[in-house]
Scaffold this motif. Structure first.
Motif, PDB file in Angstrom:
ATOM      1  N   LEU B 463      56.736  58.827  51.618  1.00  0.00           N
ATOM      2  CA  LEU B 463      57.653  59.779  52.228  1.00  0.00           C
ATOM      3  C   LEU B 463      58.652  60.328  51.215  1.00  0.00           C
ATOM      4  O   LEU B 463      58.922  61.527  51.169  1.00  0.00           O
ATOM      5  CB  LEU B 463      58.388  59.127  53.397  1.00  0.00           C
ATOM      6  N   ALA B 464      59.240  59.438  50.407  1.00  0.00           N
ATOM      7  CA  ALA B 464      60.246  59.890  49.445  1.00  0.00           C
ATOM      8  C   ALA B 464      59.625  60.866  48.453  1.00  0.00           C
ATOM      9  O   ALA B 464      60.202  61.921  48.153  1.00  0.00           O
ATOM     10  CB  ALA B 464      60.858  58.699  48.722  1.00  0.00           C
ATOM     11  N   CYS B 465      58.443  60.530  47.963  1.00  0.00           N
ATOM     12  CA  CYS B 465      57.820  61.414  46.977  1.00  0.00           C
ATOM     13  C   CYS B 465      57.444  62.747  47.606  1.00  0.00           C
ATOM     14  O   CYS B 465      57.637  63.809  47.006  1.00  0.00           O
ATOM     15  CB  CYS B 465      56.592  60.754  46.347  1.00  0.00           C
ATOM     16  N   ALA B 466      56.934  62.700  48.836  1.00  0.00           N
ATOM     17  CA  ALA B 466      56.591  63.960  49.496  1.00  0.00           C
ATOM     18  C   ALA B 466      57.838  64.798  49.712  1.00  0.00           C
ATOM     19  O   ALA B 466      57.843  66.014  49.470  1.00  0.00           O
ATOM     20  CB  ALA B 466      55.906  63.665  50.834  1.00  0.00           C
ATOM     21  N   ALA B 467      58.915  64.146  50.156  1.00  0.00           N
ATOM     22  CA  ALA B 467      60.152  64.883  50.418  1.00  0.00           C
ATOM     23  C   ALA B 467      60.709  65.484  49.134  1.00  0.00           C
ATOM     24  O   ALA B 467      61.131  66.649  49.096  1.00  0.00           O
ATOM     25  CB  ALA B 467      61.183  63.956  51.064  1.00  0.00           C
ATOM     26  N   ILE B 468      60.704  64.690  48.059  1.00  0.00           N
ATOM     27  CA  ILE B 468      61.223  65.192  46.782  1.00  0.00           C
ATOM     28  C   ILE B 468      60.356  66.360  46.304  1.00  0.00           C
ATOM     29  O   ILE B 468      60.874  67.388  45.850  1.00  0.00           O
ATOM     30  CB  ILE B 468      61.257  64.059  45.737  1.00  0.00           C
ATOM     31  N   ALA B 469      59.037  66.205  46.455  1.00  0.00           N
ATOM     32  CA  ALA B 469      58.151  67.286  46.023  1.00  0.00           C
ATOM     33  C   ALA B 469      58.440  68.560  46.812  1.00  0.00           C
ATOM     34  O   ALA B 469      58.472  69.664  46.250  1.00  0.00           O
ATOM     35  CB  ALA B 469      56.690  66.864  46.196  1.00  0.00           C
ATOM     36  N   LEU B 470      58.674  68.407  48.113  1.00  0.00           N
ATOM     37  CA  LEU B 470      58.987  69.586  48.937  1.00  0.00           C
ATOM     38  C   LEU B 470      60.267  70.262  48.465  1.00  0.00           C
ATOM     39  O   LEU B 470      60.339  71.490  48.350  1.00  0.00           O
ATOM     40  CB  LEU B 470      59.157  69.174  50.398  1.00  0.00           C
ATOM     41  N   LEU B 471      61.305  69.442  48.206  1.00  0.00           N
ATOM     42  CA  LEU B 471      62.581  70.024  47.762  1.00  0.00           C
ATOM     43  C   LEU B 471      62.402  70.741  46.429  1.00  0.00           C
ATOM     44  O   LEU B 471      62.931  71.828  46.215  1.00  0.00           O
ATOM     45  CB  LEU B 471      63.645  68.930  47.633  1.00  0.00           C
ATOM     46  N   TRP B 472      61.649  70.116  45.531  1.00  0.00           N
ATOM     47  CA  TRP B 472      61.420  70.753  44.232  1.00  0.00           C
ATOM     48  C   TRP B 472      60.646  72.041  44.393  1.00  0.00           C
ATOM     49  O   TRP B 472      60.917  73.035  43.741  1.00  0.00           O
ATOM     50  CB  TRP B 472      60.676  69.791  43.304  1.00  0.00           C
ATOM     51  N   ARG B 473      59.677  71.980  45.279  1.00  0.00           N
ATOM     52  CA  ARG B 473      58.879  73.179  45.523  1.00  0.00           C
ATOM     53  C   ARG B 473      59.788  74.304  46.049  1.00  0.00           C
ATOM     54  O   ARG B 473      59.694  75.446  45.630  1.00  0.00           O
ATOM     55  CB  ARG B 473      57.791  72.857  46.544  1.00  0.00           C
ATOM     56  N   ALA B 474      60.689  73.929  46.966  1.00  0.00           N
ATOM     57  CA  ALA B 474      61.587  74.934  47.533  1.00  0.00           C
ATOM     58  C   ALA B 474      62.474  75.545  46.453  1.00  0.00           C
ATOM     59  O   ALA B 474      62.807  76.728  46.509  1.00  0.00           O
ATOM     60  CB  ALA B 474      62.438  74.322  48.637  1.00  0.00           C
ATOM     61  N   LEU B 475      62.814  74.736  45.451  1.00  0.00           N
ATOM     62  CA  LEU B 475      63.665  75.276  44.384  1.00  0.00           C
ATOM     63  C   LEU B 475      62.922  76.326  43.564  1.00  0.00           C
ATOM     64  O   LEU B 475      63.539  77.182  42.945  1.00  0.00           O
ATOM     65  CB  LEU B 475      64.138  74.156  43.460  1.00  0.00           C
ATOM     66  N   HIS B 476      61.617  76.239  43.565  1.00  0.00           N
ATOM     67  CA  HIS B 476      60.842  77.217  42.802  1.00  0.00           C
ATOM     68  C   HIS B 476      60.152  78.209  43.712  1.00  0.00           C
ATOM     69  O   HIS B 476      59.181  78.850  43.327  1.00  0.00           O
ATOM     70  CB  HIS B 476      59.860  76.501  41.876  1.00  0.00           C
ATOM     71  N   SER B 477      60.674  78.305  44.935  1.00  0.00           N
ATOM     72  CA  SER B 477      60.187  79.332  45.856  1.00  0.00           C
ATOM     73  C   SER B 477      61.162  80.498  45.786  1.00  0.00           C
ATOM     74  O   SER B 477      62.214  80.390  45.160  1.00  0.00           O
ATOM     75  CB  SER B 477      60.169  78.768  47.274  1.00  0.00           C
ATOM     76  N   PRO B 478      60.822  81.612  46.414  1.00  0.00           N
ATOM     77  CA  PRO B 478      61.776  82.726  46.454  1.00  0.00           C
ATOM     78  C   PRO B 478      63.140  82.275  46.998  1.00  0.00           C
ATOM     79  O   PRO B 478      64.177  82.718  46.528  1.00  0.00           O
ATOM     80  CB  PRO B 478      61.101  83.715  47.403  1.00  0.00           C
ATOM     81  N   PHE B 479      63.115  81.355  47.968  1.00  0.00           N
ATOM     82  CA  PHE B 479      64.355  80.827  48.528  1.00  0.00           C
ATOM     83  C   PHE B 479      65.212  80.155  47.445  1.00  0.00           C
ATOM     84  O   PHE B 479      66.409  80.405  47.308  1.00  0.00           O
ATOM     85  CB  PHE B 479      63.996  79.829  49.640  1.00  0.00           C
ATOM     86  N   GLY B 480      64.557  79.322  46.651  1.00  0.00           N
ATOM     87  CA  GLY B 480      65.270  78.631  45.581  1.00  0.00           C
ATOM     88  C   GLY B 480      65.775  79.593  44.517  1.00  0.00           C
ATOM     89  O   GLY B 480      66.884  79.449  44.015  1.00  0.00           O
ATOM     90  N   TYR B 481      64.968  80.580  44.187  1.00  0.00           N
ATOM     91  CA  TYR B 481      65.404  81.592  43.228  1.00  0.00           C
ATOM     92  C   TYR B 481      66.676  82.266  43.727  1.00  0.00           C
ATOM     93  O   TYR B 481      67.630  82.471  42.976  1.00  0.00           O
ATOM     94  CB  TYR B 481      64.315  82.666  43.048  1.00  0.00           C
ATOM     95  N   ALA B 482      66.654  82.619  45.021  1.00  0.00           N
ATOM     96  CA  ALA B 482      67.798  83.335  45.577  1.00  0.00           C
ATOM     97  C   ALA B 482      69.047  82.454  45.572  1.00  0.00           C
ATOM     98  O   ALA B 482      70.145  82.939  45.318  1.00  0.00           O
ATOM     99  CB  ALA B 482      67.481  83.804  46.991  1.00  0.00           C
ATOM    100  N   LEU B 483      68.867  81.152  45.817  1.00  0.00           N
ATOM    101  CA  LEU B 483      70.016  80.235  45.774  1.00  0.00           C
ATOM    102  C   LEU B 483      70.650  80.221  44.393  1.00  0.00           C
ATOM    103  O   LEU B 483      71.867  80.317  44.235  1.00  0.00           O
ATOM    104  CB  LEU B 483      69.571  78.810  46.112  1.00  0.00           C
TER     105      LEU B 483
END
Lengths: 250, 610, 233
Positions: B463-483
């Motif tokens: 769970l922790a690794c999946a969650a961390i991977a998701l957060l990292w992925r979000a940081l490199h998504s358009p959403f993360g770019y915009a943040l």
């Protein structure tokens, strides 16, 4: 038809008229320079046009449609790009990412949290960077760019929404001489090629008289002259205002 | 309630306000001139208390007050000139981390010097009794305290308006660069201001002795009270601090008088939240001038390179094999590390790329933990359902609190997050029927198929690794770019159609949700929850992990969390003064490696090339 | 008195000054002219240590000052009046002056609040007024007076006439000439050529961060082509 039509624009701050009854127009493919001494109202004018300020009176039309009083984000979506006097780019992102964000915003794709941003809009971003002559630096962080390159990056960002109108606040401030001419030539060629109207302020008169198609002069918030560069240059009122001496006594 | 008892409660409130004002005034002065948020201010108060107890045995109570205050002032001068002077150009968060290290060191010094037991202070000779006010007894010493607050305000006012030193301090508070250009000696000024602030803290602590014993826990409690007073009053405004101290002390006194004593833990934070929403710069504060000079440059947040990814995958595989080798204590420690790695990564998500510095992230960790515990114990939900639902509770909390928080920025935002965390904490601390109050909840165990340490470890790992991977992925998504874009240049972000506030609100909620996952996992791994899991100290732990690892790096928070969890565990078992040791490690890192552990790789690479 | 060699400076990535040389003799009043954005203000800030120079050297009375903190430079006898005036708005006129006060200096005029109130009679009539409630012209006078309290040997004046009504500009010119008579060395930036013409001995013209011309003020006065080239629209 004019791309930008400004009529009777006025704005005062605490009783001081920063901009008073200013009217002008810019047509597609044209570079209009706005000049005047410090405090003449140039920045206020820009902020009124791109929505950072709301005018007290007057109208701003973009291709015949009123954009008066809209917020900057809405005005940007209608096709107004802007560069800032002190460059505003995303320092922690690479040059390409800077342009990608703008493109993604234009495509309304920002809310997606799972798409792989590094793979999106790459071709379009690179095309814009190529236009601005920045493609070879696409992978460098914006924070380490030379100042002139930052200005070119800003230009690429400003072009991401396929603007009809480009507002450039002192595009060449902080640049060395050779860079100034290069940036303005680039701007002019982009404007002609894509029929973009360009309004810019500038303090370097060489830049203004070499690159502007027309010049409008503000002093004390009012328009005191407008016309072809040669004509404006010869206007005695302009010379007075720019030297700032007689204007004070008047 | 009779008129007499109203009057007595009012006087009681006034007496409580005095010491609070002294402490807050010191904090405010220090911040005004040096722009350092001094987390260790509460520790100086604590030292003042202990020193006064010790000194009063030698010189008597009344002489002990000024002596203790002066000793603390001397220490303040030393701290400023030896440590903080090196950090004035460092990022705000790093300064905060350094002062937090001081909290740890001073706490353990007091533990070593005076022991873990509370020390009862002496009565004030000559003022030990009570006076009669309209037929009711009132402690004579409290009357003295009531006079001290206005007296110190008056003295400070005279000092600041009638002396050259005070004029220079007011000038520097307003525009320290201009003051410097006029020849004001900044070194001397900063040191003396810090010493005065420390003096007020020490005096504020010593004065409280006849009312309450000297205790080690006073440091963080007092500093969060003082933060609240300063923020409510307006950063840098002494009259504001006075009014805020009065307001808060009176409201607390009347809460007790009216039988709502449970409210006292939370009421000041409610006041602060209300004030910050209505008047974002405090009652008497003004909007801060925009910072001069460019902000610290952040390197690009690169997606992990194939080599780093391969390394991480190898690590993951290695971790997955650990239960085959041991099911002993190592596994427990690794489980903790993974849980806190997720907590740190979720905090990094908002405080790094989104630029929202949260001092209260433990609230969402705690909401997740309590959510899981309450669902499992009170409602009897199966473990799987509790684990899945609890993070939503944390996300909901973040959604609610975040709406207020993203309206502010910088230190004000940090304080508001702290306020919300404190509110959540005190609800958990007091709602006995549901949260078990100060005892917390016990007996929260995973489902039978996860009962073995190994099985639960695998669950946490996955769970922790999946969650961390998701957060990292979000940081490199358009959403993360915009943040990141909105953090780097709000002006430019606005000019390209980015709705920064909406994005930040979403990010705040997401971070809360993921902290909630960490909290829920933690609850089931320990089998119990206590209010500690959402206390200020836990929020600070999170910050330390992120900053230790390096806020500017993607994987840094992982290493920070692992190191901090290991340090805490290893030192706490073998060594009484583990806090001081951690404090020293933090100080050493702040001074030697300001970019955090995560920057070590880049640093070594650069040196290798040179 | 003040010597600048190959000075380069800027803000972050934006370079404003590109290798710039200048020398000021004792008692001299030099005007730094040029259009907006030419680098005039940045020059003064770099001399004062407020913008760290990227390259070059600054010597003041034989001592190298380009690596010193602003307060150390001020204590050597160099004073600075910023373009935005930067009055301490919460402080009264008297208190603003107090912030600028430094010990008496060998070889420099010794200024007291009393003497400054004679130079700027307006200020003398509003000693207890808060800085924030003063007009632009009054703030400008206060800013100059405040810097004089340090008994400087040289004064850096950034755009002293900007935004002031003509009658105040006149008063300001009078005050600057008075300072020159007292033997103070002054380097000022100006966009108002008339003001500069009234007070300056020498003119230096700055363009895009480089010194393009320097010479006697009277020479610039007599050469319309030169003015046209660098200053006029």
């Amino acid at each position: 038809m004019s791309v930008l039509q400004v009529s009777g624009l006025s704005k005062s701050f605490g009783g001081v008229h920063a901009v008073r009854n200013v009217s002008f127009a810019v047509v597609a493919g044209e570079l209009l320079a706005m000049i005047g001494p410090n405090g003449a109202g140039k920045s206020t004018c820009f902020n009124l046009i791109n929505g950072q300020l709301t005018p007290d009176a007057g109208r701003v039309l973009l291709e015949g449609r009123s954009i008066t009083g809209l917020p900057p984000r809405a005005i940007w979506r209608l096709g107004v790009g802007r560069t800032f006097q002190v460059t505003a780019t995303f320092a922690s992102m690479t040059v390409r990412e800077n342009v990608q964000v703008a493109l993604l915003s234009h495509a309304r794709r920002l809310p997606s949290p799972f798409a792989q941003a590094p793979r999106l809009q790459v071709a379009q971003a690179d095309a814009l960077l190529a236009q601005a002559g920045m493609l070879d630096q696409a992978d460098r962080p914006a924070a380490v760019l030379a100042y002139g390159d930052l200005k070119r990056l800003e230009l690429a960002i400003a072009l991401a929404n396929r603007p009809r109108l480009l507002l450039m606040d002192e595009p060449t401030a902080g640049m060395a001489c050779g860079e100034r001419a290069a940036l303005m030539r680039l701007t002019a060629s982009l404007a002609r090629a894509s029929a973009i109207a360009v309004l810019f302020t500038e303090h370097d008169m060489d830049t203004v008289f070499t690159h502007a198609d027309r010049v409008i002069v503000l002093a004390g918030g009012e328009r005191i002259a407008e016309g072809a560069p040669a004509k404006v240059r010869a206007d005695p009122r302009v010379r007075e205002a720019y030297l700032g001496t007689e204007a004070l006594d008047a | 309630m009779s008129a007499t008892s109203i009057l007595l409660q009012f006087l009681n409130g006034l007496a409580g306000a005095s010491a609070l004002f002294l402490v807050a005034a010191g904090l405010s002065l220090i911040f005004g001139v040096t722009r350092i948020v001094n987390f260790a201010h509460g520790s100086l108060v604590m030292l003042g208390m202990y020193l006064a107890v010790a000194l009063s045995e030698v010189v008597g109570f009344w002489w002990a007050l000024p002596c203790a205050a002066l000793a603390v002032a001397g220490l303040g001068a030393l701290i400023e000139s030896v440590l903080l002077r090196r950090l004035y150009r460092a990022p705000e968060l790093l300064q905060l981390l350094a002062t937090f290290a001081l909290v740890l060191i001073i706490r353990d010094y007091a533990l070593w010097q005076w022991g873990p037991e509370d020390l009862l202070g002496p009565r004030a000779p000559g003022m030990a009794g009570a006076v009669t006010i309209i037929g009711q007894p009132f402690p004579a010493y409290d009357l003295f305290l009531i006079a001290v607050g206005p007296a110190v305000l008056g003295a400070l006012w005279l000092l600041l308006t009638r002396t050259r030193w005070g004029t220079l301090v007011r000038a520097a508070t307003q525009d320290r660069e201009m003051a410097s250009a006029l020849g004001v000696n900044q070194r001397l000024q900063f040191t003396s201001v810090f010493a005065l602030g420390a003096l007020l803290a020490g005096l504020g602590g010593a004065l409280q002795l006849p009312r309450e014993p000297a205790t080690l826990k006073v440091d963080l409690a007092v500093v969060s009270d003082a933060f609240v007073v300063v923020v409510v009053g307006g950063l840098g405004s002494l009259p504001g601090a006075f009014v805020a101290a009065l307001l808060i002390a009176e409201v607390k006194a009347f809460c007790i008088a009216l039988g709502y004593s449970k409210l006292t833990l939370v009421v000041e934070f409610l006041i602060m939240a209300l004030v910050l929403v209505l008047r974002p710069w405090g009652l008497m504060g003004r909007m801060p001038a925009p910072a001069r000079g460019p902000a610290a440059l952040e390197p690009p947040l690169a997606a992990p390179s194939p080599r780093v990814l391969a390394g991480l995958c190898t690590l993951l595989a290695a971790l997955a094999l650990v239960p085959l080798a041991t099911t002993g204590f190592t596994l427990v420690l690794l489980t903790d590390m993974l849980v806190f790695a997720l907590f740190a990564v979720s905090l990094h998500f908002i405080s790094g790329p989104a630029g929202l510095h949260s001092f209260g992230h433990a609230a969402y960790f705690g909401l997740g933990a309590y959510g899981a515990g309450i669902l499992a114990l009170r409602i009897g939900a199966p473990m799987e359902l509790s684990l899945a639902t609890a993070p939503l509770l944390a996300g909901g909390g973040a959604l609610l609190f975040g709406w207020f928080c993203v309206r502010l920025s910088g230190i004000y935002l940090a304080m508001l997050t702290l306020a919300f965390a404190q509110i959540a904490w005190s609800v958990a601390f007091q709602w006995d029927a549901v949260t078990g109050g100060s005892n917390g909840l016990i007996g929260i165990w995973p489902a039978p198929w996860l009962a073995s340490k190994a099985a639960y470890f695998w669950l946490v790992l996955a769970l922790a690794c999946a969650a961390i991977a998701l957060l990292w992925r979000a940081l490199h998504s358009p959403f993360g770019y915009a943040l990141r874009a909105a953090r780097d240049s709000p002006l430019r972000a606005d000019a390209i159609g980015i709705d920064a506030r909406a994005l930040q609100w979403a990010a705040f909620t997401v971070a809360g949700l993921f902290a909630g996952i960490a909290g829920a996992l933690h609850a089931f791994s320990k089998g119990s929850i206590s209010p500690e899991s959402m206390a200020v100290a836990r929020s600070v732990d999170g910050l330390v992990m992120v900053l230790l690892g390096g806020i500017q790096t993607l994987t840094g928070p992982l290493w920070g969390a692992a190191l901090f969890t290991w340090l805490q565990d290893a030192l706490a078992r073998g060594f009484d003064y583990w806090r001081a040791a951690i404090g020293c490690v933090i100080l050493a890192l702040v001074l030697a490696l300001p970019g955090g552990l995560g920057s070590l790789g880049g640093l070594l690479k650069r040196q290798g090339r040179a | 008195m003040l010597e600048v060699r190959a000075l380069a400076a800027g803000y972050g990535r934006a370079q404003v000054l590109f290798g710039f040389d200048l020398a000021l003799r004792a008692g001299e009043l030099v005007a730094l002219l040029g259009r907006n954005g030419a680098g005039k203000s940045t020059t003064l800030k770099a001399l004062m240590g407020l913008v760290p120079p990227a390259a070059g050297e600054v010597h003041f009375r034989g001592e190298r000052i380009d690596r010193l903190a602003p307060w150390r430079i001020a204590r050597l006898g160099l004073a600075y009046v910023p373009e935005e005036r930067r009055i301490f708005t919460d402080l009264s006129v008297t208190e603003n002056l107090e912030v600028g006060r430094l010990p008496r200096r060998e070889g420099a005029v010794h200024w007291t609040a009393q003497r400054l109130f004679e130079l700027f009679p307006n200020l003398g009539r509003m000693r207890d007024r808060r800085g924030g409630s003063m007009s632009g012209g009054e703030q400008q006078m206060l800013s100059i007076a405040r810097s004089l309290m340090g008994n400087p040997l040289a004064l850096l004046l950034d755009e002293p006439s900007e935004g002031l009504a003509p009658v105040i500009v006149d008063a300001m010119a009078g005050a600057v000439l008075e300072l020159k008579r007292e033997g103070l060395c002054v380097l000022l930036t100006e966009q108002n050529l008339r003001f500069a013409r009234r007070v300056a001995d020498r003119a230096c013209i700055l363009e895009t961060g480089q010194l393009r011309h320097q010479g006697a003020m009277s020479a610039l006065d007599a050469d319309p082509a030169l003015r046209e080239r660098y200053l006029a629209a």
